[in-house]
Design an enzyme around this catalytic site. Sequence first.
Site, PDB file in Angstrom:
ATOM      1  N   THR A 164       0.809  -1.232   0.000  1.00  0.00           N
ATOM      2  CA  THR A 164       0.000   0.000   0.000  1.00  0.00           C
ATOM      3  C   THR A 164       0.838   1.276   0.000  1.00  0.00           C
ATOM      4  O   THR A 164       0.315   2.369  -0.187  1.00  0.00           O
ATOM      5  CB  THR A 164      -0.922   0.076   1.241  1.00  0.00           C
ATOM      6  OG1 THR A 164      -0.102   0.158   2.409  1.00  0.00           O
ATOM      7  CG2 THR A 164      -1.845  -1.117   1.338  1.00  0.00           C
TER       8      THR A 164
ATOM      9  N   GLN B 133      -0.093   5.344  -0.452  1.00  0.00           N
ATOM     10  CA  GLN B 133      -0.004   6.326   0.638  1.00  0.00           C
ATOM     11  C   GLN B 133       0.748   7.575   0.181  1.00  0.00           C
ATOM     12  O   GLN B 133       0.331   8.706   0.449  1.00  0.00           O
ATOM     13  CB  GLN B 133       0.719   5.722   1.837  1.00  0.00           C
ATOM     14  CG  GLN B 133      -0.012   4.554   2.487  1.00  0.00           C
ATOM     15  CD  GLN B 133       0.815   3.935   3.605  1.00  0.00           C
ATOM     16  OE1 GLN B 133       1.532   4.624   4.330  1.00  0.00           O
ATOM     17  NE2 GLN B 133       0.736   2.615   3.745  1.00  0.00           N
TER      18      GLN B 133
ATOM     19  N   CYS C  50     -11.442   3.499 -44.002  1.00  0.00           N
ATOM     20  CA  CYS C  50     -10.685   4.675 -44.391  1.00  0.00           C
ATOM     21  C   CYS C  50      -9.488   4.318 -45.278  1.00  0.00           C
ATOM     22  O   CYS C  50      -9.668   4.007 -46.442  1.00  0.00           O
ATOM     23  CB  CYS C  50     -10.294   5.493 -43.168  1.00  0.00           C
ATOM     24  SG  CYS C  50     -10.136   7.246 -43.561  1.00  0.00           S
TER      25      CYS C  50
ATOM     26  N   HIS D 107     -15.237   6.325 -40.614  1.00  0.00           N
ATOM     27  CA  HIS D 107     -14.825   5.477 -39.482  1.00  0.00           C
ATOM     28  C   HIS D 107     -16.047   5.001 -38.701  1.00  0.00           C
ATOM     29  O   HIS D 107     -16.397   5.600 -37.679  1.00  0.00           O
ATOM     30  CB  HIS D 107     -13.897   6.253 -38.554  1.00  0.00           C
ATOM     31  CG  HIS D 107     -12.554   6.516 -39.140  1.00  0.00           C
ATOM     32  ND1 HIS D 107     -11.505   5.625 -39.035  1.00  0.00           N
ATOM     33  CD2 HIS D 107     -12.093   7.559 -39.874  1.00  0.00           C
ATOM     34  CE1 HIS D 107     -10.452   6.116 -39.671  1.00  0.00           C
ATOM     35  NE2 HIS D 107     -10.789   7.287 -40.187  1.00  0.00           N
TER      36      HIS D 107
ATOM     37  N   GLU E  35     -16.339   2.690 -36.745  1.00  0.00           N
ATOM     38  CA  GLU E  35     -15.993   2.209 -35.400  1.00  0.00           C
ATOM     39  C   GLU E  35     -16.311   3.237 -34.317  1.00  0.00           C
ATOM     40  O   GLU E  35     -16.547   2.881 -33.168  1.00  0.00           O
ATOM     41  CB  GLU E  35     -14.518   1.782 -35.333  1.00  0.00           C
ATOM     42  CG  GLU E  35     -13.474   2.899 -35.461  1.00  0.00           C
ATOM     43  CD  GLU E  35     -13.056   3.185 -36.893  1.00  0.00           C
ATOM     44  OE1 GLU E  35     -13.844   2.889 -37.818  1.00  0.00           O
ATOM     45  OE2 GLU E  35     -11.942   3.710 -37.090  1.00  0.00           O
TER      46      GLU E  35
HETATM   47  N1  GLN Z   1      -4.252   8.556 -44.987  1.00  0.00           N
HETATM   48  C1  GLN Z   1      -5.571   8.546 -45.550  1.00  0.00           C
HETATM   49  C2  GLN Z   1      -6.105   9.949 -45.746  1.00  0.00           C
HETATM   50  O1  GLN Z   1      -5.618  10.874 -45.133  1.00  0.00           O
HETATM   51  C3  GLN Z   1      -6.516   7.731 -44.700  1.00  0.00           C
HETATM   52  C4  GLN Z   1      -6.801   8.333 -43.372  1.00  0.00           C
HETATM   53  C5  GLN Z   1      -7.349   7.362 -42.375  1.00  0.00           C
HETATM   54  O2  GLN Z   1      -7.277   6.157 -42.545  1.00  0.00           O
HETATM   55  N2  GLN Z   1      -7.877   7.859 -41.276  1.00  0.00           N
HETATM   56  O3  GLN Z   1      -6.993  10.160 -46.510  1.00  0.00           O
END
Ligand code: GLN
Length: 548
Positions: free
Chosen positions: A193, A197, A393, A525, A527
Amino acid sequence: MVKKKKHKYIFVVGGVMSGVGKGITSSSIGTILKARGFNVTALKIDPYINVDAGTMNPTEHGEVFVLSDGDETDQDMGNYERFLDIDLTHTNYMTTGRVYLEVIKKERNLEYKGKNVEVVPDIPIEVNKRIEKASDIANSDITIIEIGGTIGEYQNIIFLEAARMLKTKYPKDVAFVMVSYLPMPSKIGEMKTKPTQYAARTLNGAGIQADIIVARSELLIDNKRKDKIALFCNIDHENVISAPDVDSIYDVPVNFEKDNLGIKLCKVLNISTKNQVTNLSDWKKFIAKSKNLNEEVNIAVVGKYFDSGDFVLSDVYISVLEAIKYSAYSLGKKPKIHCINSKDFEKGNLKINTLKKYDGILVPGGFGEAGIEGLVETIRFARENKIPYFGLCYGMQLMIIEYARNVLNWKDANTTEINPKSSHLVIDIMLDQKKKLEENNYGNSMRLGSYEANLKKDTIAHKAYGGKEKIIERHRHRYEVNPKYIEEIEKAGLIFSGTSPDGKLMEIAELPKSIHPFFLGVQFHPEFLARPLSPHPLFTEFLKATIK
Ligand code: GLN
């Protein structure tokens, strides 16, 4: 005038060392408070001078998480959005550079009215203005502010000072959570610990007393050590929260709730818990779905940023990895993700046909030349062997390059980013980007944030999005499919199934299902929009194809 809501604030700081999970702790605290019916928002403070995360090398900093308004931020912002299922904006993110820039701008505009402008208190005042503004915009009941870095280092002192000042301003409305680490040296065989501390004391030196200590360790912390921390760090025994290593980060809110952290925080913040109910049932359903899965789906994520010295770094693609998981869980499959460095194909360390064993291949975004030929080979392999392929991308741009080279026979097809002298620049710089580059103006200079796209009927994309004609997705790119070649590429079989509303920018490319089970790339993107409780439709469509 509408009376402004009074906000409560929780600062999350890190003790002992970095990387022990401040971000997940902040997100999980948000999750349990949201489950108690509070409107919660979160801010991340990064102590570096960079104005945003956009100009940093991902192998150094991890993923750049792009918000809908285009702000290029820290990956923790992604955790907040995913855990809390909220959309954040640039007001939720600050760096030292961003704060100083604002203060200097104000000084130049004479907004300080001739007064001396000092590091203290003017910088902390600006920090707190931003915290309060973000809280007002979100109309939050509770605002969580994660201060990057570790207590005791030089860089974040100014932010601790801001936190102290906010506590002075609102003594009943501010709580401090210190996420600490208790090492268990194998030769000693017990949890220690002392570093915690010292961290608590260093925090005291900044005028701040922790209210809650989240004790990260390999195992559950026992009562004896809780006592020690309570005694030496001036906190209640019950406010030492055990946070052992877990299999899944999504277990953390549930563990916190078991420890009644929600109630304890309300107490510190002087919020009555009478009649309060907590509803984590959707979250728990999601966790239940993610466990006890038998059938595996093996996905290769082939990227260029996996190497960091002798270590493999998957942080760079964290949103991609999480998005794959959410879709796999929703389909009842156990995701096995294999991170592969494309440079290994180039160096001959790995043979391309090892990719045969995967159910699907994904190439995420990236920049620059290194590792690119390995990625183009990866895409060729996926196309020729009819392995489901999903390109994000750069992963879409390279898909176009691969198609141009190997199907259209434009052998030196390339992107201007890599070889501006190529005779077929199928990926070229966007017009409005050219000027910015000529001026060496790199920061915040790409096509960033949310943009609308139209979908073509009867395509894989259109079906995946449930028949929607318009979608909104987040972007971060400088280059695009060269309009000059679109007709020829389409004649050769590739379909552009998504375009910008004016039809000029190609947003999605795919091969028809009759030719390939799933060969699809997106300029955006997806994601960044995948959430545990609402997986992204394109990831789900990709996963479906890998299962068949
Ligand atoms: N390098 C590429 C561009 O600028 C793809 C970018 C990326 O994958 N975020 O268009």
